[in-house]
Design an enzyme around this catalytic site. Sequence first.
Site, PDB file in Angstrom:
ATOM      1  N   HIS A 150       4.616   1.111  14.185  1.00  0.00           N
ATOM      2  CA  HIS A 150       3.770   2.246  14.579  1.00  0.00           C
ATOM      3  C   HIS A 150       4.014   2.604  16.045  1.00  0.00           C
ATOM      4  O   HIS A 150       3.431   1.982  16.946  1.00  0.00           O
ATOM      5  CB  HIS A 150       2.298   1.913  14.346  1.00  0.00           C
ATOM      6  CG  HIS A 150       1.900   1.942  12.912  1.00  0.00           C
ATOM      7  ND1 HIS A 150       1.421   3.076  12.287  1.00  0.00           N
ATOM      8  CD2 HIS A 150       1.947   0.986  11.960  1.00  0.00           C
ATOM      9  CE1 HIS A 150       1.176   2.809  11.020  1.00  0.00           C
ATOM     10  NE2 HIS A 150       1.493   1.550  10.790  1.00  0.00           N
ATOM     11  N   CYS A 182       6.396   3.864   8.929  1.00  0.00           N
ATOM     12  CA  CYS A 182       5.831   2.828   8.067  1.00  0.00           C
ATOM     13  C   CYS A 182       6.097   3.129   6.585  1.00  0.00           C
ATOM     14  O   CYS A 182       7.229   3.003   6.141  1.00  0.00           O
ATOM     15  CB  CYS A 182       4.348   2.650   8.373  1.00  0.00           C
ATOM     16  SG  CYS A 182       3.728   1.013   7.937  1.00  0.00           S
ATOM     17  N   GLU A 236       2.915   5.000  17.688  1.00  0.00           N
ATOM     18  CA  GLU A 236       1.705   5.549  18.310  1.00  0.00           C
ATOM     19  C   GLU A 236       0.747   4.462  18.772  1.00  0.00           C
ATOM     20  O   GLU A 236      -0.275   4.755  19.421  1.00  0.00           O
ATOM     21  CB  GLU A 236       0.990   6.489  17.337  1.00  0.00           C
ATOM     22  CG  GLU A 236       0.143   5.828  16.259  1.00  0.00           C
ATOM     23  CD  GLU A 236       0.936   5.175  15.136  1.00  0.00           C
ATOM     24  OE1 GLU A 236       0.317   4.526  14.271  1.00  0.00           O
ATOM     25  OE2 GLU A 236       2.172   5.305  15.123  1.00  0.00           O
TER      26      GLU A 236
END
EC number: 6.3.5.5
Length: 399
Positions: A372, A289, A374
Amino acid sequence: MEKFKLLKLGKPATLLLEDGTVFRGKSFSNPQTVTGEIVFNTGMTGYQEIFTDPSYNEQLVVLTYPEIGNTGTNLDDYESLKIQAKGIILKNLSNAYSNFRAMRSLLSFLKRHKVVEIHDIDTRALVLHIRNNKTMLAVISNETYNLTFKEAKATIKYGKHTLNSNLASRVSTSLDYYQWMQPLNRKLKFGYSIIRSFNSAINKKLHTSKKLRIIVLDLGVKFNILRYLKSFECEVIIVNYKSTYQQVMKFHPDGIVISNGPGDPAKINRVVVRVNKFINKKIPILGICLGHQILARCFEAKTFKLKFGHRGLNHPVGINKRMEITSQNHGFAVNFEFLKSNKFYANHLNLNDGTLAGISSQNFPLISVQYHPEGSPGPHDSNYLFKYWVYIIYKSKSS
């Protein structure tokens, strides 16, 4: 688990946008007036992770899904130690909740962190207004119902000054460094099977159980990034974003993560200078990001502000007939022009608007993504990226 009570309507509250547009609603929060950049997230779930994501620092977050709060809040879904959003804007706020992990209601959670909420807002009309115009500053007040633009002018001016500052300094760890010890929750299983099989294969192939040492440059890192890294049996050390090259190198890192975070990457050019030194050392680097934007700026890429950003849990990215659904939260993007002159590959494009979503280098062991991997909240299509990056580190060490 606390017992829930049926909520009354709450006291009158006002949402005033920078362009003079006014929305009236209700609020249960203690009396306060706050200002921030108004942005919207289109996710149906994951509000606790959204509110505690450091990338939302100094922002007023509109949730487009109309019913929020019915799964409560818990101890597992924090992405930082506190709520980072400046204010929360909702259609309906539910105090009745049901979930096997729930510990308290959303309203209790917001009050505990002293964050203002405004509900009973026509969020559909509000999001259309932001989408058709742009993200802008706004004021939430449950102190003055008939708040006028003239009265809010000083508050908005202060908000502009804050928004144009270095926001990473507000969310980075105040410590010089600390070690992260918590892996992914095995009971939740998400992402854990891919990690277990990879760890077993690597140890068998390399005949080693030595842990990799990963340094995370904290620009506002989410906890789930750290959980993934720890689950790959890495030693994970988080350092302050102001850490010098010498301070980081004393840990002898096997890899470096440039984390996500809030704000404009152009406001933290000093970080770019330091990251350039790690690149020249050919240390494997992963940018996520804001970290993706920082890495691109190391190669003189230009970054620009998006009209209303990408914030949601279902953003498609892909290239060459491969697509992934990703979680995203950013208001800036990287210009394509730097790719050819620096021998970079575009690994992913945002399939909604064609902006650059992922890069890798021909000359350096680095990868970065604008989304992202994750999740938290969001899909798990891209969690293989951690596995791939750890593989790059092992490959770099063996060559």
